[in-house]
Write an enzyme that holds these catalytic residues in place. Structure first.
Site, short mmCIF file in Angstrom:
data_model
loop_
_atom_site.label_atom_id
_atom_site.label_comp_id
_atom_site.label_asym_id
_atom_site.label_seq_id
_atom_site.Cartn_x
_atom_site.Cartn_y
_atom_site.Cartn_z
N GLU A 1 51.65 58.16 -13.60
CA GLU A 1 52.20 57.39 -14.81
C GLU A 1 52.08 57.74 -16.18
O GLU A 1 53.03 57.74 -17.09
CB GLU A 1 51.49 55.88 -14.70
CG GLU A 1 51.92 55.09 -13.61
CD GLU A 1 53.49 54.49 -13.67
OE1 GLU A 1 54.04 54.53 -14.55
OE2 GLU A 1 54.04 54.61 -12.50
N SER B 1 69.52 10.33 19.62
CA SER B 1 68.85 9.60 20.48
C SER B 1 67.21 9.34 20.21
O SER B 1 66.72 8.59 20.91
CB SER B 1 68.90 10.00 21.99
OG SER B 1 70.52 9.92 22.23
#
Length: 820
Positions: free
Chosen positions: A95, A487
């Site tokens: 980096e 149901s």
């Protein structure tokens, strides 16, 4: 002459100096103005030294195991001294190689980025140092503009002036994003490798160091080939910087990566954590939620929660597979090589440890008649035809394709897959010496579902799953999806009937019926049974077991709408309930939690317990701020509850819930299916645990033919209850003192007599038993009543047919007139 020359020289120098001074002033003003413009609203970086990590709120299961945390700041901060030296070196090498030598800015890198951006005609490359990245993370937006870059440079200089290099690294490593929701190096170590940061190896450190540049691209879960290439780049950079030797890099690169499954143990209850977050914020406010260090103790049982999650996911996958293979996730053409370089499949093979039984992403490398070759997380393996039979069996022969007579035809694998396809696979067997791994073809279902478990005696919610995958959809269907119950609503009609004096032995004639007086319905409403068959005189026990619609509608009409709706409301059903006879068929709506809590009341002798998810809230020092004790309200009598429970046991014993018998203990429950198979339910209970499962699409489309509650929902219910109760002793439903058992005539529901053809034991409320024995006359009277109803229905159909023929003739005449 000389004085004249001096004067001329003086005037000339004056003409040069004054404009120069003016220009300098302008430059200074412009520079100062520019500096003021770019810094006018920049924060003071001194706040970085005073960074305070708010404790947030911790959420615990009922055994005090951590379920999750709610924090203002993402990630788990760790001090720099706990971070392995190799990880710091890897991050710096890849980096910001000059991090320890510059003062916030890398001028060479900035110049390179500037030239690249000029060439591209816009901001394409950052050239940012670690310090600049920290400035961006902490203070700036991610937009790519020149003005933001200038502000970043100014902030980087300020940060370097006020913080040491170690302080900058500490902040950076705890703030940077590593993908898959992992903020900071500790969270990244846990997410990818399931370990604390201090335990990371050089190989693992190189993988993590390569992620911040582009987490989604370099994630090993997205593309391991690319991850390994990035890992090698990081290791090569570490060699160049003198941090490691070539031998160390080679050894690190060759080590298999033991990647952790993305779903961590603490992630089994994300829907619970989110529900608690909303509740705590509503009760105490956002400040308390994030800053007071609250501890929330829930009623969740981790083992039951895991059982519910696994059963729901497996059941939804099975349902999805029944309707065929939708195709690969995507297609990527294999990378071309020049013959000198190894193919990427070779370079990454064997570089990870596979999680047995997990579903992961893989790439098809070859397809043949005896299976499919797959590379998944760098491990070579194959899918045999048996591992993809569910997909191949749904493929039909192509037009003109010859099918051998007398043999079962199955499509070849190349009918559905080709090299380069990205697919989902389950790890069926790990690689052995000389053999690759075995995979099964999978696909992530589009259908959704929800599951709930709760303790009938306390109302404590033991498991709560709001969908297939929280990462895909955060909507908590268990709490908030109001769906038609089908149901599964019928037990409320029967419970109200039991309270109204009916018994399981009461007879209602199952025959076609038409209602003309129902409001909000078309005149001549003629409901039907699911199978469109009718069985004449039917006991209520049998009607509920086989989910007979006509009997339930007639029963509702006799009991009345108001008592049934009132009972449903008292049991906690809060969704809309229609005030017409369609209520008997479950046209009302309920959430999975509401429906499950209502059924739990029947297991608890008719007393509904308030569902409780949060049992206590404590402060940072452990002091109890609030606690909730079980709260119950008697709704149905214990006798009526037992009668209904006995009937619901027969739903499982020989009715629509037959699949649930596999639980291997007394179970009462009911299936539910709505029109066009849009919703599928199974809700039921044992003496000590109630549970409910709903399955359906969010957009309310059909689940597919025959995907009833019995087929789509009850297997999920069965699987989770078997696992949840495996250590719990088997208990029967205890009959209360006010219930008696008598032998009755199965045809009439009256007391059995010497000439009864079939007799069965039946339960009754004490004092409500039949008082006389069944006779031949009783049986004949019922048969005669049924005959009349069937004849009336046939006459209605005849009249309906005549009416339709007349209408058709009128239509034909009108059409002829229009033509004329």
């Amino acid at each position: 002459m000389l004085p004249h020359k001096k004067a001329s020289s003086h005037r000339t120098s004056g003409r040069v100096v004054v404009p120069a001074l003016v220009l300098a002033v302008i430059i200074l003003l412009a520079g100062g103005g520019g500096y003021w413009y770019f810094t006018r609203d920049l924060p003071w970086v001194d706040v970085l030294k005073d960074q305070k990590a708010y404790p947030g709120t911790k959420i615990y299961a009922d055994d005090n195991v951590l379920l999750g945390e709610i924090k203002f700041e993402k990630g788990t901060p760790v001090p720099l001294k706990k971070v392995p030296k190799s990880l710091v070196q890897a991050i710096v090498a890849v980096e910001d190689a000059h991090f320890f030598r510059h003062h916030g800015l890398d001028y060479v890198g900035m110049l390179r980025a500037l030239l690249t951006n000029i060439w591209a005609g816009g901001v394409r490359q950052g050239g940012s140092t670690i310090t600049q990245q920290l400035a961006k993370i902490m203070f700036l937006t991610p937009e790519r503009t020149f003005s933001r870059k200038i502000r970043e440079v100014i902030l980087a200089r300020r940060i370097e002036a006020r913080l040491t290099k170690d302080e900058i690294l500490d902040l950076y490593l705890n703030k940077i994003y590593f993908g898959h929701g992992a903020y900071g190096i500790e969270m990244a170590a846990q997410t990818y490798f399931g370990k604390h940061v201090e335990a990371l190896t050089l190989s693992e450190s190189a993988v993590l160091a390569g992620l911040p540049k582009a987490p989604n691209i370099y994630s090993p879960y997205a593309d391991l080939d690319r991850t390994k290439r990035r890992q090698k780049y990081v290791l090569d950079r570490m060699i160049e910087e003198g941090y490691i030797t070539a031998e160390e890099a080679k050894s690190a690169y060759s080590k298999p990566l033991a990647l952790r499954n993305l779903r961590k143990k603490t992630d089994v209850a994300p829907y619970v954590v989110e529900a608690v977050r909303k509740e705590i914020e509503e009760r105490y406010g956002q400040e308390a939620l994030y800053q007071k260090g609250l501890k929330v103790y829930t009623t969740i049982d981790p083992a039951m929660q895991l059982a519910a999650v696994q059963a729901l996911q497996a059941g939804l996958r099975d349902l999805d597979k029944r309707h065929g293979f939708r195709g690969p996730v995507e297609h990527r053409e294999p990378r071309k090589t020049d013959g000198k370089k190894k193919d990427e499949d070779e370079t990454t093979a064997g570089k990870t440890v596979l999680p047995l039984g997990e579903v992961i992403t893989g790439r098809v490398t070859a397809v043949s008649g005896d299976g499919v070759s797959v590379l998944a997380r760098g491990v070579k393996g194959r899918i045999p035809p048996s591992g993809m039979a569910w997909a191949l069996n749904k493929v039909r022969p192509a037009k003109g394709e010859k099918v051998p007579k007398g043999k079962k035809w199955r499509a070849a694998p190349d009918r559905i897959l080709k090299a380069g396809d990205i697919i989902r696979v389950r790890v069926a067997a790990l690689p052995q010496k000389g053999k690759g791994a075995l995979f099964d073809l999978e696909q992530d279902p589009l259908v959704e579902g929800a599951a709930v478990m709760l303790d009938p005696a306390t109302g404590f919610i033991r498991a709560l799953v709001g969908g297939f995958d929280f990462g895909r959809s955060e909507f908590n269907r268990a709490l908030h999806a109001r769906r038609q119950a089908g149901s599964a609503f019928k037990p409320f009609v029967y419970a109200a009937a039991m309270d109204a004096g009916f018994s399981p032995a009461s007879i209602i004639i199952d025959a076609p019926v038409t209602y003309d007086e129902q409001k909000d319905l078309k005149p001549g409403w003629s409901p039907e049974n699911y199978d469109r068959e009718y069985f004449g005189p039917t006991r209520l026990r049998t009607a509920l077991a086989y989910s007979r619609n006509i009997v339930t509608i007639k029963l509702l009409k006799e009991v009345g709408l108001k008592p049934v709706i009132g009972l449903a409301r008292q049991l906690g059903i809060s969704g809309p309930l229609p005030e017409d006879l369609t209520l008997a068929l479950g046209s009302g709506s309920a959430t999975p939690l509401d429906l499950t809590a209502a059924y739990a009341a029947f297991a608890n002798g008719g007393t509904r317990m308030k569902p409780i998810l949060i049992r206590a809230v404590a402060g940072a020092n452990g002091e109890i701020i609030e606690s909730e004790e079980p709260q119950g309200e008697p709704v149905v009598s214990p006798e009526s509850s037992y009668l209904l429970t006995s009937m619901l046991q027969d739903v499982v014993a020989y009715g629509t819930g037959w699949r649930v018998r596999e639980v291997g203990r007394p179970v009462a429950g009911k299936t539910g299916t709505t029109n066009d198979y849009i919703d599928a339910w199974f809700v039921g209970y044992t003496p000590n645990l109630a549970a409910g499962v709903w399955v359906g699409y969010d957009n309310e489309k059909s689940l597919g033919p025959q995907e009833t509650g019995s087929r789509a929902a009850s297997p999920i219910w069965t699987a989770m209850m078997k696992e949840a109760l495996k250590e719990v002793p088997v208990e029967p439903f205890v009959r209360p003192p006010g219930v008696t058992v008598l032998e009755i005539d199965a045809a009439t529901g009256l007391l059995a007599s010497f000439d009864s053809e079939e007799t069965i034991p039946e339960v009754f409320k004490a004092g409500k038993e039949p008082t006389r024995a069944s006779t031949q006359a009783d049986r004949e009277a019922l048969e005669e009543a049924a005959r009349k109803e069937f004849e009336a229905a046939a006459e209605r159909e005849k009249d309906k047919g005549k009416t339709e023929k007349k209408a058709a003739r009128r239509g034909q005449r009108q059409t002829q007139e229009d033509r004329d």
